[in-house]
Design an enzyme around this catalytic site. Structure first.
Site, PDB file in Angstrom:
ATOM      1  NE  ARG A 152      -4.300  -1.262  -0.006  1.00 42.64           N
ATOM      2  CZ  ARG A 152      -4.419  -2.277  -0.859  1.00 42.64           C
ATOM      3  NH1 ARG A 152      -3.438  -2.581  -1.683  1.00 42.64           N
ATOM      4  NH2 ARG A 152      -5.523  -3.002  -0.893  1.00 42.64           N
ATOM      5  CG  ASP A 159       1.244  -2.182  -8.515  1.00 41.37           C
ATOM      6  OD1 ASP A 159       1.103  -1.695  -9.659  1.00 41.37           O
ATOM      7  OD2 ASP A 159       0.401  -2.927  -7.994  1.00 41.37           O
ATOM      8  CD  GLU A 200      -3.198   3.528  -5.029  1.00 39.44           C
ATOM      9  OE1 GLU A 200      -1.997   3.254  -4.890  1.00 39.44           O
ATOM     10  OE2 GLU A 200      -4.071   2.674  -5.287  1.00 39.44           O
ATOM     11  CG  HIS A 204      -3.333  -0.561  -6.812  1.00 39.34           C
ATOM     12  ND1 HIS A 204      -3.600   0.087  -5.645  1.00 39.34           N
ATOM     13  CD2 HIS A 204      -3.441  -1.883  -6.528  1.00 39.34           C
ATOM     14  CE1 HIS A 204      -3.878  -0.799  -4.701  1.00 39.34           C
ATOM     15  NE2 HIS A 204      -3.790  -2.009  -5.214  1.00 39.34           N
TER      16      HIS A 204
HETATM   17  P1  NAI Z   1      -1.509 -11.465   4.320  1.00 36.23           P
HETATM   18  O1  NAI Z   1      -2.456 -10.992   5.360  1.00 36.23           O
HETATM   19  O2  NAI Z   1      -1.573 -12.878   3.842  1.00 36.23           O
HETATM   20  O3  NAI Z   1       0.008 -11.184   4.811  1.00 36.23           O
HETATM   21  C1  NAI Z   1       0.423 -10.011   5.422  1.00 36.23           C
HETATM   22  C2  NAI Z   1       1.581 -10.352   6.335  1.00 36.23           C
HETATM   23  O4  NAI Z   1       2.106  -9.130   6.857  1.00 36.23           O
HETATM   24  C3  NAI Z   1       1.182 -11.232   7.539  1.00 36.23           C
HETATM   25  O5  NAI Z   1       2.023 -12.368   7.620  1.00 36.23           O
HETATM   26  C4  NAI Z   1       1.375 -10.307   8.732  1.00 36.23           C
HETATM   27  O6  NAI Z   1       1.778 -11.000   9.910  1.00 36.23           O
HETATM   28  C5  NAI Z   1       2.475  -9.389   8.210  1.00 36.23           C
HETATM   29  N1  NAI Z   1       2.622  -8.155   8.951  1.00 36.23           N
HETATM   30  C6  NAI Z   1       1.659  -7.427   9.589  1.00 36.23           C
HETATM   31  N2  NAI Z   1       2.228  -6.355  10.192  1.00 36.23           N
HETATM   32  C7  NAI Z   1       3.554  -6.413   9.912  1.00 36.23           C
HETATM   33  C8  NAI Z   1       4.673  -5.600  10.273  1.00 36.23           C
HETATM   34  N3  NAI Z   1       4.537  -4.501  11.026  1.00 36.23           N
HETATM   35  N4  NAI Z   1       5.904  -5.948   9.822  1.00 36.23           N
HETATM   36  C9  NAI Z   1       6.056  -7.061   9.050  1.00 36.23           C
HETATM   37  N5  NAI Z   1       5.044  -7.869   8.694  1.00 36.23           N
HETATM   38  C10 NAI Z   1       3.803  -7.547   9.125  1.00 36.23           C
HETATM   39  O7  NAI Z   1      -1.685 -10.439   3.093  1.00 36.23           O
HETATM   40  P2  NAI Z   1      -1.256 -10.657   1.580  1.00 36.23           P
HETATM   41  O8  NAI Z   1      -2.364 -11.279   0.823  1.00 36.23           O
HETATM   42  O9  NAI Z   1       0.098 -11.270   1.537  1.00 36.23           O
HETATM   43  O10 NAI Z   1      -1.180  -9.124   1.076  1.00 36.23           O
HETATM   44  C11 NAI Z   1      -0.212  -8.214   1.600  1.00 36.23           C
HETATM   45  C12 NAI Z   1      -0.622  -6.813   1.200  1.00 36.23           C
HETATM   46  O11 NAI Z   1      -0.502  -6.667  -0.214  1.00 36.23           O
HETATM   47  C13 NAI Z   1      -2.105  -6.494   1.481  1.00 36.23           C
HETATM   48  O12 NAI Z   1      -2.276  -5.992   2.793  1.00 36.23           O
HETATM   49  C14 NAI Z   1      -2.463  -5.470   0.444  1.00 36.23           C
HETATM   50  O13 NAI Z   1      -2.339  -4.179   1.012  1.00 36.23           O
HETATM   51  C15 NAI Z   1      -1.401  -5.653  -0.640  1.00 36.23           C
HETATM   52  N6  NAI Z   1      -2.000  -6.063  -1.919  1.00 36.23           N
HETATM   53  C16 NAI Z   1      -1.670  -5.356  -3.056  1.00 36.23           C
HETATM   54  C17 NAI Z   1      -2.194  -5.696  -4.289  1.00 36.23           C
HETATM   55  C18 NAI Z   1      -1.806  -4.976  -5.541  1.00 36.23           C
HETATM   56  O14 NAI Z   1      -2.528  -5.089  -6.553  1.00 36.23           O
HETATM   57  N7  NAI Z   1      -0.721  -4.243  -5.569  1.00 36.23           N
HETATM   58  C19 NAI Z   1      -3.170  -6.781  -4.398  1.00 36.23           C
HETATM   59  C20 NAI Z   1      -3.394  -7.516  -3.156  1.00 36.23           C
HETATM   60  C21 NAI Z   1      -2.844  -7.135  -1.973  1.00 36.23           C
END
Ligand code: NAI
Length: 346
Positions: free
Chosen positions: A235, A259, A264, A296
């Site tokens: 994000r 991205d 944005e 994005h």
């Molecule tokens: P997820 O929930 O499976 O994984 C997120 C991980 O971040 C978890 O393991 C969590 O413990 C960890 N985390 C939380 N706080 C943290 C911190 N302070 N330091 C380090 N790690 C921390 O989520 P997923 O599916 O892997 O997605 C990650 C992010 O990617 C989403 O939150 C979303 O914002 C972004 N995203 C972007 C997309 C795009 O099109 N560019 C599409 C989908 C998601």
């Protein structure tokens, strides 16, 4: 159920129409983003379907509830833009698509790394102009480099596997370590300061929360290895963009692949090519030869779009039938609301 889509784009409509053959909802597509001004369009719609740059704050939710909306279906995984407490207060249920293709986003992050490293974005234009010189295009072998992953959830885990395939050393930071990654890939969980100090490439795969906003700020950047490559497909507000620009100007940050961008909303997903760009920070970012910005599009694969459409419509059907949806997001999930995010902007 009648489902009113805000901020709809041509690229996604065909996937929703295709998937809806199984669900039979009444889909209505609007191009307008959901805001305090456009919420009036939702009068009488029991369900609205929104994307990442729609505004789902307290006043919008109150207006939606007054107009008879009972469900807000997010066609995204991230839900940092929704005021969940306000939604619960006005009796609106919020559902999301927690997982649609971690591969899509991790592969896009990899594309950014390879393009920046091997200067593909510059070579493409150079060759088309008949300039076949190689000066200024030297990259580095990924093999043997250290990659620091911040967040090893669904997307970070796929990213770890891809980078392992390149022969990289893997460091990570996550409050919930994944022991499989330690065992299978030899990944090491380390303190953030160690990750900053030792990583040649840092890639962000964590959610935006009050605690992670501007995780990458001026102080963090000074701790990083000179010449580091920074990748953000998470994000925008995970990075303080002004601090990033400072790091790029001094050369401390060697390159950046983004991205997402913290401002944005209202820019990404729009064709503004005939207009003067009003965002000076974004305009400055676009002047760097060592920055690649995509609007994005990490999720933008056929597989991900199919999953997003099917899961969103299934979420709506479940709530319509009075069943619990496993994809419902509730206020006890710790997130930054849209209003908090705006109020805390630097
Ligand atoms: P997820 O929930 O499976 O994984 C997120 C991980 O971040 C978890 O393991 C969590 O413990 C960890 N985390 C939380 N706080 C943290 C911190 N302070 N330091 C380090 N790690 C921390 O989520 P997923 O599916 O892997 O997605 C990650 C992010 O990617 C989403 O939150 C979303 O914002 C972004 N995203 C972007 C997309 C795009 O099109 N560019 C599409 C989908 C998601």
């Amino acid at each position: 159920m009648r489902v009113l889509f805000f901020d709809t784009h041509r690229f996604e409509q065909e996937f929703f129409l295709g998937a809806n053959a199984r669900f039979g909802h009444e889909l209505e597509f609007l191009e307008a983003r959901l805001t305090e001004q456009t919420v009036v369009l939702a009068q009488g719609a029991p369900c609205v379907c929104v994307f990442v740059n729609d505004r789902v704050n307290e006043s919008v939710l109150r207006a939606l509830a007054d107009g008879g909306t009972r469900i807000v279906a997010l066609r995204s995984a991230g839900f940092n833009h929704v005021d969940l407490k306000a939604a619960a207060k006005v009796g609106i249920k919020v559902v999301r698509v927690p997982e649609y293709s971690p591969f899509a986003v991790a592969e896009h992050a990899t594309a950014l790394i390879l393009s920046l490293d091997r200067k593909i974005h510059r070579a493409f234009f150079r060759v088309r102009e008949g300039n076949f010189s190689l000066d200024g295009l030297i990259g580095f072998d990924l093999h043997g480099r250290t990659v620091g992953l911040i967040g090893t959830g669904k997307i970070g885990r796929v990213m770890a596997k891809i980078m392992n395939g390149f022969g990289c050393r893997l460091l990570a930071s996550d409050p919930e370590p994944d022991s499989r990654l330690i065992q299978e890939l030899g990944l090491s969980y380390v303190d953030l300061d160690v990750l900053f100090k030792e990583s040649d490439i840092i890639s962000l795969h964590l959610p935006l929360t009050p605690g992670t906003r501007h995780l990458i700020n001026a102080e963090a950047i000074t701790k990083m290895k000179p010449g580091v490559m920074l990748i953000n497909t998470g994000r925008g507000a995970l990075i303080d963009t002004r601090a990033l620009i400072g790091g790029l100007k001094s050369g401390h940050i060697g390159s950046a692949g983004l991205d997402v961008y913290e401002e944005e909303e209202g820019i990404f997903f729009e064709d503004l090519s005939g207009q003067v760009l009003q965002d000076d920070v974004l305009a400055r970012l676009l002047t760097f030869p060592n920055v690649i910005l995509t609007a994005h599009q990490g999720f933008l694969t056929r597989e991900a779009l199919t999953n997003i459409a099917e899961t969103t419509l299934a979420n709506i059907t479940a709530l319509e039938q009075g069943a619990d949806s496993p994809n419902e997001v509730r206020p006890d999930t710790h997130v930054m609301s849209a209003d908090t995010r705006r109020a805390t902007k630097g």
